[in-house]
Design a protein around this motif. Structure first.
Motif, PDB file in Angstrom:
ATOM      1  N   UNK A 180       0.833  -1.204   0.000  1.00 46.98           N
ATOM      2  CA  UNK A 180       0.000   0.000   0.000  1.00 46.98           C
ATOM      3  C   UNK A 180       0.866   1.252   0.000  1.00 46.98           C
ATOM      4  N   UNK A 181       2.118   1.126   0.461  1.00 50.32           N
ATOM      5  CA  UNK A 181       3.061   2.244   0.331  1.00 50.32           C
ATOM      6  C   UNK A 181       3.173   2.678  -1.125  1.00 50.32           C
ATOM      7  N   UNK A 182       3.288   1.695  -2.007  1.00 48.85           N
ATOM      8  CA  UNK A 182       3.439   2.006  -3.436  1.00 48.85           C
ATOM      9  C   UNK A 182       2.174   2.644  -3.997  1.00 48.85           C
ATOM     10  N   UNK A 183       1.015   2.154  -3.563  1.00 48.62           N
ATOM     11  CA  UNK A 183      -0.252   2.738  -4.021  1.00 48.62           C
ATOM     12  C   UNK A 183      -0.336   4.202  -3.588  1.00 48.62           C
ATOM     13  N   UNK A 184      -0.002   4.467  -2.330  1.00 49.79           N
ATOM     14  CA  UNK A 184      -0.064   5.839  -1.812  1.00 49.79           C
ATOM     15  C   UNK A 184       0.932   6.744  -2.534  1.00 49.79           C
ATOM     16  N   UNK A 185       2.127   6.228  -2.794  1.00 47.05           N
ATOM     17  CA  UNK A 185       3.139   7.029  -3.500  1.00 47.05           C
ATOM     18  C   UNK A 185       2.646   7.413  -4.895  1.00 47.05           C
ATOM     19  N   UNK A 186       1.985   6.484  -5.580  1.00 46.22           N
ATOM     20  CA  UNK A 186       1.472   6.770  -6.925  1.00 46.22           C
ATOM     21  C   UNK A 186       0.379   7.828  -6.871  1.00 46.22           C
ATOM     22  N   UNK A 187      -0.500   7.742  -5.870  1.00 45.74           N
ATOM     23  CA  UNK A 187      -1.574   8.730  -5.733  1.00 45.74           C
ATOM     24  C   UNK A 187      -0.995  10.122  -5.483  1.00 45.74           C
ATOM     25  N   UNK A 188      -0.055  10.211  -4.564  1.00 48.92           N
ATOM     26  CA  UNK A 188       0.530  11.514  -4.240  1.00 48.92           C
ATOM     27  C   UNK A 188       1.327  12.074  -5.412  1.00 48.92           C
ATOM     28  N   UNK A 189       1.994  11.209  -6.162  1.00 50.09           N
ATOM     29  CA  UNK A 189       2.731  11.661  -7.337  1.00 50.09           C
ATOM     30  C   UNK A 189       1.774  12.224  -8.387  1.00 50.09           C
ATOM     31  N   UNK A 190       0.646  11.515  -8.603  1.00 51.35           N
ATOM     32  CA  UNK A 190      -0.315  11.967  -9.607  1.00 51.35           C
ATOM     33  C   UNK A 190      -0.949  13.304  -9.229  1.00 51.35           C
ATOM     34  N   UNK A 191      -1.152  13.530  -7.927  1.00 48.29           N
ATOM     35  CA  UNK A 191      -1.821  14.756  -7.484  1.00 48.29           C
ATOM     36  C   UNK A 191      -0.853  15.866  -7.094  1.00 48.29           C
ATOM     37  N   UNK A 192       0.430  15.611  -7.220  1.00 49.45           N
ATOM     38  CA  UNK A 192       1.427  16.611  -6.847  1.00 49.45           C
ATOM     39  C   UNK A 192       1.265  17.923  -7.609  1.00 49.45           C
ATOM     40  N   UNK A 193       1.075  17.895  -8.948  1.00 50.48           N
ATOM     41  CA  UNK A 193       0.896  19.164  -9.669  1.00 50.48           C
ATOM     42  C   UNK A 193      -0.338  19.936  -9.203  1.00 50.48           C
ATOM     43  N   UNK A 194      -1.423  19.218  -8.884  1.00 47.77           N
ATOM     44  CA  UNK A 194      -2.652  19.869  -8.406  1.00 47.77           C
ATOM     45  C   UNK A 194      -2.397  20.554  -7.064  1.00 47.77           C
ATOM     46  N   UNK A 195      -1.720  19.838  -6.170  1.00 44.37           N
ATOM     47  CA  UNK A 195      -1.434  20.391  -4.843  1.00 44.37           C
ATOM     48  C   UNK A 195      -0.497  21.593  -4.933  1.00 44.37           C
ATOM     49  N   UNK A 196       0.520  21.494  -5.789  1.00 39.74           N
ATOM     50  CA  UNK A 196       1.464  22.612  -5.943  1.00 39.74           C
ATOM     51  C   UNK A 196       0.751  23.862  -6.443  1.00 39.74           C
ATOM     52  N   UNK A 197      -0.174  23.686  -7.355  1.00 34.61           N
ATOM     53  CA  UNK A 197      -0.927  24.821  -7.887  1.00 34.61           C
ATOM     54  C   UNK A 197      -1.772  25.484  -6.797  1.00 34.61           C
ATOM     55  N   UNK A 198      -2.240  24.680  -5.831  1.00 28.94           N
ATOM     56  CA  UNK A 198      -3.057  25.206  -4.737  1.00 28.94           C
ATOM     57  C   UNK A 198      -2.215  25.681  -3.557  1.00 28.94           C
ATOM     58  N   UNK A 199      -0.908  25.458  -3.624  1.00 30.16           N
ATOM     59  CA  UNK A 199      -0.052  25.832  -2.510  1.00 30.16           C
ATOM     60  C   UNK A 199      -0.213  24.932  -1.310  1.00 30.16           C
ATOM     61  N   UNK A 200      -0.511  23.652  -1.575  1.00 33.86           N
ATOM     62  CA  UNK A 200      -0.741  22.662  -0.515  1.00 33.86           C
ATOM     63  C   UNK A 200       0.347  21.597  -0.576  1.00 33.86           C
ATOM     64  N   UNK A 201       0.884  21.220   0.573  1.00 34.60           N
ATOM     65  CA  UNK A 201       1.934  20.202   0.633  1.00 34.60           C
ATOM     66  C   UNK A 201       1.322  18.819   0.831  1.00 34.60           C
ATOM     67  N   UNK A 202       1.775  17.848   0.037  1.00 30.49           N
ATOM     68  CA  UNK A 202       1.349  16.452   0.198  1.00 30.49           C
ATOM     69  C   UNK A 202       2.432  15.686   0.937  1.00 30.49           C
TER      70      UNK A 202
END
Length: 446
Positions: free
Chosen positions: A291-313
């Motif tokens: 599940x570590x790998x699943x979570x890493x993939x989710x956070x990687x995919x949403x990283x650009x969205x979070x950066x645009x919002x100024x939110x840290x994942x």
């Protein structure tokens, strides 16, 4: 003669109240009874009814069948803030009795009422002296809650008061059912459109993947050419170009990984949607998964969205996190929805953390579990919305929302035989906690 005039005046007030509530229901129904409009309407309905019967306080309870409780969803009175969102067992107290039997009741003296459930009053320090309680039903006559008025300011509640509150309860039930049916119609329309949409997505996704592969081939070729000519370049030009490539390489690899992973997940989701529209829903495919790998993939995919919002994942995990028997694709979808929902609700400079923990010893849910928490430092969830999350009554509060995100999460958790709970404080943040069994029941040792 005076008594007749008083009775006529009271009837006029009751008719005026019914007319006011009916008009409000009709106007809101024409606009579309989304969750905020329904909440406003029912709160207004309760207030008008209490004013007419001259009651000091009142509550509109809504049933939560999954927890077998009555939720104090709408409350009027001096203790409203403390009471709103509380739950009582649906078989306790006068409210529980009226809910179970469907019979309205006037309680002239609470102190003499054996069915009275005093715990709520004691918790907030409010003394109930008399009350009238009526059932809330859906269009089929099934109980969905209770309307209760407390402490008439002068004298005791009368049969006229009971009649009015019965009418009000009918109108409130109609409003709730209208909102539910509008939501169902919205979802039915979405389902009809999904067939065409999934076909379009598949067609649009193909050139994206092809372009990504072409870009990868072009960049690899360009990199090889640079390696070939690099020895012929003079310093400091060679070092400057190498440094530029080094910085770009990391960004390029990460971007390619996001594109490939997102495209793969999207293709799977499109296939599942197409199957669902055809009525062929595939069962979960459980495999031993990190599940570590699943979570890493989710956070990687949403990283650009979070950066645009100024939110840290953030990912908070342990090196000894046990392997879990889950459906990795469905778990990805659930986690993606939770994080994706949390990002826009988190202000600039805030964070969304995925925390993973596991316990091998014991029996699920106290042991033998994988725990996934999505923790944000966002705006929090109001109590009235919190009560309906991950239930069949969940309605999106976002403009144009469908509530499908929370439904997807709920379905995934149920498919895994897991549990889900939510803790939230307004203006501080929300924690969604999921527990899944590490092993399927049929795989555990007898």
């Amino acid at each position: 003669m005076e008594r007749l005039e008083e009775a006529l005046e009271q009837r006029n007030r009751q008719l005026a109240a019914v007319f006011q509530i009916t008009s409000a229901l009709y106007a809101r129904a024409k606009e579309g009874l989304r969750a905020p409009a329904l909440d406003e309407l029912l709160q207004e309905t309760l207030q008008v009814a209490l004013d007419v019967v001259n009651a000091d306080a009142g509550t509109l309870y809504l049933a939560n069948p999954e927890r077998q409780t009555l939720v104090l969803r709408y409350v009027v009175g001096e203790k409203a803030e403390q009471l709103q969102g509380m739950e009582i067992p649906d078989d306790k107290g006068v409210a529980g009795e009226v809910f179970r039997t469907g019979q309205a009741r006037i309680t002239a003296d609470v102190s003499q009422e054996s069915a009275y459930f005093a715990e709520v009053s004691q918790r907030v320090g409010y003394e109930a002296k008399n009350m009238v309680t009526v059932p809330l039903r859906d269009v089929e006559g099934k109980p969905i809650g209770v309307l209760q008025a407390l402490n008439k300011r002068e004298g005791n509640f009368t049969e006229h008061d009971l009649e009015l509150l019965t009418i009000v309860a009918t109108l409130a039930g109609t409003a709730i059912e209208t909102a539910r049916m509008q939501q169902e119609r919205q979802l039915a329309l979405i389902a009809r459109l999904l067939g065409n949409i999934t076909h379009d997505i598949k067609n649009m996704l193909s050139p994206v993947l092809l372009s990504t592969q072409t870009l990868r081939t072009f960049y690899d070729s360009f990199r090889d050419q640079f390696q070939y000519v690099s020895p012929f370049l003079e310093e400091p030009n060679r070092s400057l170009i190498q440094d530029a490539f080094r910085d770009f390489d990391g960004l390029f690899e990460e971007t390619m990984a996001i594109l490939y992973e997102s495209a793969e997940q999207l293709q799977r989701s499109v296939r599942e949607i197409a199957d669902a529209v055809k009525g062929a829903v595939s069962p979960p495919h459980f495999v031993p998964t990190s599940v570590n790998e699943v979570a890493e993939k989710v956070l990687l995919a949403l990283k650009p969205v979070a950066q645009q919002q100024g939110v840290e994942l953030k990912l908070d995990t342990t090196p000894d996190l046990p392997i879990a028997d889950v459906d990795p694709h469905r778990l990805y979808n659930a986690l993606y929805n939770l994080v994706n929902n949390a990002i826009p609700e988190t202000p600039l400079g805030g964070s969304v953390t995925v925390r993973l923990r596991g316990k091998v010893e014991g029996v699920f849910p106290e042991g033998n579990y994988l725990q996934i928490e999505v923790i944000d430092t966002g705006r929090g969830i109001p109590p009235e919305v919190l009560q309906t999350l991950f239930t069949g009554r969940a309605v999106s509060t976002k403009a144009g929302g469908t509530g499908l995100g929370t439904q997807i999460v709920k379905n995934v958790v149920e498919a895994h035989g897991g549990t889900i709970e939510v803790e939230s404080v307004v203006n501080k943040g929300t924690t969604v906690r999921i527990r899944l069994p590490l092993e399927r029941p049929e795989q555990q040792n007898p």
